[in-house]
Each structure stands twice: as C-alpha cells, then as structure tokens.
Design a protein around this motif. Structure first.
Motif, short mmCIF file in Angstrom:
data_model
loop_
_atom_site.label_atom_id
_atom_site.label_comp_id
_atom_site.label_asym_id
_atom_site.label_seq_id
_atom_site.Cartn_x
_atom_site.Cartn_y
_atom_site.Cartn_z
N LYS A 1 -7.29 -14.47 -10.60
CA LYS A 1 -6.66 -14.27 -9.30
C LYS A 1 -7.50 -13.31 -8.48
CE LYS A 1 -1.95 -14.89 -10.98
NZ LYS A 1 -0.64 -14.25 -11.15
N TYR A 2 -7.31 -13.36 -7.17
CA TYR A 2 -8.01 -12.45 -6.28
C TYR A 2 -7.34 -11.08 -6.29
CZ TYR A 2 -10.87 -16.13 -4.29
OH TYR A 2 -11.79 -17.12 -4.12
N HIS A 3 -8.18 -10.03 -6.26
CA HIS A 3 -7.72 -8.66 -6.16
C HIS A 3 -8.70 -7.90 -5.29
CE1 HIS A 3 -4.80 -9.24 -9.40
NE2 HIS A 3 -5.76 -9.87 -10.07
N VAL A 4 -8.27 -6.72 -4.82
CA VAL A 4 -9.15 -5.83 -4.07
C VAL A 4 -9.52 -4.67 -4.98
CG1 VAL A 4 -9.32 -4.26 -2.10
CG2 VAL A 4 -8.25 -6.51 -1.82
N TYR A 5 -10.82 -4.34 -4.98
CA TYR A 5 -11.34 -3.27 -5.83
C TYR A 5 -12.00 -2.21 -4.96
CZ TYR A 5 -10.71 -6.82 -9.40
OH TYR A 5 -10.18 -7.78 -10.22
N THR B 1 -5.10 -0.15 -11.03
CA THR B 1 -5.44 -0.29 -12.44
C THR B 1 -6.91 0.03 -12.63
OG1 THR B 1 -3.80 -2.06 -12.65
CG2 THR B 1 -5.47 -1.91 -14.39
N ASN B 2 -7.20 0.91 -13.59
CA ASN B 2 -8.58 1.24 -13.94
C ASN B 2 -9.16 0.01 -14.65
OD1 ASN B 2 -10.96 2.19 -15.11
ND2 ASN B 2 -10.11 4.23 -15.45
N THR B 3 -10.21 -0.57 -14.09
CA THR B 3 -10.76 -1.80 -14.66
C THR B 3 -11.44 -1.55 -16.01
OG1 THR B 3 -12.84 -1.57 -13.45
CG2 THR B 3 -11.08 -2.87 -12.40
N ALA B 4 -11.82 -0.32 -16.31
CA ALA B 4 -12.50 -0.02 -17.56
C ALA B 4 -11.57 -0.11 -18.77
CB ALA B 4 -13.14 1.36 -17.51
N ILE C 1 -11.27 0.71 -9.39
CA ILE C 1 -9.82 0.55 -9.38
C ILE C 1 -9.46 -0.78 -8.73
CG2 ILE C 1 -7.65 1.48 -8.47
CD1 ILE C 1 -9.03 4.24 -8.41
N GLN C 2 -8.60 -1.53 -9.42
CA GLN C 2 -7.96 -2.70 -8.82
C GLN C 2 -6.81 -2.15 -8.00
OE1 GLN C 2 -7.05 -6.12 -11.38
NE2 GLN C 2 -5.03 -6.14 -10.40
N LEU C 3 -6.92 -2.20 -6.70
CA LEU C 3 -6.04 -1.48 -5.79
C LEU C 3 -4.67 -2.14 -5.64
CD1 LEU C 3 -6.12 0.98 -3.86
CD2 LEU C 3 -6.98 -0.57 -2.10
N ASP C 4 -3.61 -1.30 -5.72
CA ASP C 4 -2.24 -1.74 -5.47
C ASP C 4 -1.66 -1.08 -4.22
OD1 ASP C 4 -2.09 -3.33 -7.79
OD2 ASP C 4 -1.45 -1.63 -9.00
N ARG C 5 -1.93 0.23 -4.06
CA ARG C 5 -1.29 0.99 -2.99
C ARG C 5 -2.21 2.10 -2.50
NH1 ARG C 5 2.84 5.79 -3.26
NH2 ARG C 5 3.96 5.58 -1.30
N ILE C 6 -2.16 2.34 -1.19
CA ILE C 6 -2.80 3.50 -0.58
C ILE C 6 -1.68 4.29 0.09
CG2 ILE C 6 -4.41 4.33 1.18
CD1 ILE C 6 -5.94 1.68 0.87
N ALA D 1 -5.64 0.67 -17.73
CA ALA D 1 -4.55 1.63 -17.59
C ALA D 1 -4.22 1.83 -16.12
CB ALA D 1 -4.93 2.97 -18.21
N LYS D 2 -2.94 2.10 -15.83
CA LYS D 2 -2.55 2.44 -14.47
C LYS D 2 -3.21 3.77 -14.11
CE LYS D 2 -0.03 -1.02 -13.31
NZ LYS D 2 -0.52 -1.92 -12.30
N ILE D 3 -3.63 3.88 -12.85
CA ILE D 3 -4.36 5.08 -12.44
C ILE D 3 -3.96 5.44 -11.02
CG2 ILE D 3 -6.34 3.72 -11.64
CD1 ILE D 3 -8.16 6.03 -12.53
N THR D 4 -3.92 6.73 -10.75
CA THR D 4 -3.73 7.25 -9.41
C THR D 4 -4.80 8.30 -9.17
OG1 THR D 4 -1.34 6.91 -9.53
CG2 THR D 4 -2.14 8.43 -7.84
N GLU D 5 -5.56 8.11 -8.15
CA GLU D 5 -6.57 9.09 -7.76
C GLU D 5 -6.12 9.73 -6.46
OE1 GLU D 5 -9.51 10.18 -9.25
OE2 GLU D 5 -8.80 9.04 -10.99
N ARG D 6 -6.06 11.04 -6.45
CA ARG D 6 -5.65 11.77 -5.25
C ARG D 6 -6.86 12.42 -4.64
NH1 ARG D 6 -0.66 15.92 -5.19
NH2 ARG D 6 0.44 13.95 -5.43
#
Length: 193
Positions: free
Chosen positions: A140-144, A179-182, A152-157, A185-190
């Motif tokens: 499927k298509y995703h934004v990275y 999601t961290n592609t490595a 990061i496979q982006l879900d929210r900004i 795992a779910k990830i949040t970067e601030r």
C-alpha cells in the motif's frame, strides 16, 4: 472590526508550523510527555485512502492528506494527493481548501521520482521532503519522512501552540507520529521550537 481574515490566520499558523519543522535535524528528539494540548483531538476514521493528518491548537479542525487514485487504484501522476479539511467544529464536515490555503499554506507539491514514488513538499516551505511510495510489506502507499535519522511512516503531524498572539503564537513543539520503519514500532518524534 476584524483586522485579519480567517484564511490569513490559518496561513500564518501553518507557516509557523512548517517553518518549525525545518529545524528537525538539529533539534529533533524522542517524545516527552509534558505540555500536552488541553484539547481532545478526534482521530479521523473511515477514510480508506488516508495517508496522514495534521492537527494543531487552537481547535480540532483537521487537515486530511488522502491518496488520490483512479478506478484501478493507481495514483494520478499530476495530483497523487488530495488535501482537505475535516471541520470537527462543524459536525465533521469535509471542506476543500480555499485558494490561499491551497497555494500558500496546506497545499502539497508533488514530483514523480520513479515508478510509484513521489516527492512531496508543503507549498509554504519546501525544505522538508516527504516521500509517497508503496510499502514492500503491505503493498500500500504510505508517506515517509526522516526525522532524527529515523525513517518514519507518517500517521499524524501535530503543532502545539500555547498562548502568544496571532502574529507571534507561542509554538511549544511539533510532533510527528507514525511507525519506525527499522523495527515497526510506533514512534513519536517531538521537535522543540
């Protein structure tokens, strides 16, 4: 008497949001739990081609970035992403971006860079590239986006604003969730501003 039109206010908030993203490599860090927004933000659901969404204080209205495909599920090369509002303040109604929002704030410029791959950049600031591509895992298509050397496979900004004024809002931080592609795992970067 209103001195600034609502569309101009949206442009300013988004410009501040996007410009704050471009200190990503210098100031990005793992998420902290302090200073959450006092608002309860809904999570958009029922949008089958949603790629990611953008939310910010001072209200719950949400920008949706959705894959724009033909009847065969192939992205339109000239416009692979549709960007629009979900106006949660107005019963969750969908609303197209107006001209100013589309051309100067929330619009996304795209460039094909290969088979099924596109480079994406917000029109308001072009220094942070995002990439639309098919995942090898789910096809499927995703934004990275790459933040702090993490893909990061982006879900929210999310942009956190606390006080300040219209012209100088006090932007506390920007969060990128996905999601961290490595390691999947779910990830949040601030990003502190």
């Amino acid at each position: 008497m209103k001195l600034v039109k609502p569309s101009a206010r949206l442009f300013l908030f988004f410009w501040l949001f996007v410009s704050s993203l471009f200190i990503v490599n210098a100031n990005a860090q793992s998420v902290e739990t302090g200073n959450p927004s006092p608002l309860k933000f809904p999570t958009p659901t029922g949008i089958p081609n949603q790629l990611f969404f953008l939310q910010r204080d001072p209200n719950t209205n949400t920008i949706i970035c959705e894959l724009n495909v033909d009847k065969d599920g192939v992205p339109y090369k000239n416009e692979p992403i549709k960007v629009y509002w979900l106006r949660y303040g107005n019963k969750g109604e969908r609303e197209e971006l107006n001209y100013i929002q589309r051309k100067f704030a929330y619009g996304i410029q795209t460039k094909a860079i290969g088979d099924d791959e596109y480079e994406l950049r917000f029109v308001s600031h072009k220094k942070l590239p995002m990439y639309l591509m098919k995942s090898a895992d789910d096809k499927k298509y995703h934004v990275y986006v790459t933040v702090n050397n993490k893909k990061i496979q982006l879900d929210r900004i999310f942009l956190r604003i606390e006080g300040g004024s219209f012209w100088l809002p006090n932007v506390k931080y920007v969060e990128l969730k996905g999601t961290n592609t490595a390691n999947k795992a779910k990830i949040t970067e601030r990003i502190k501003v």
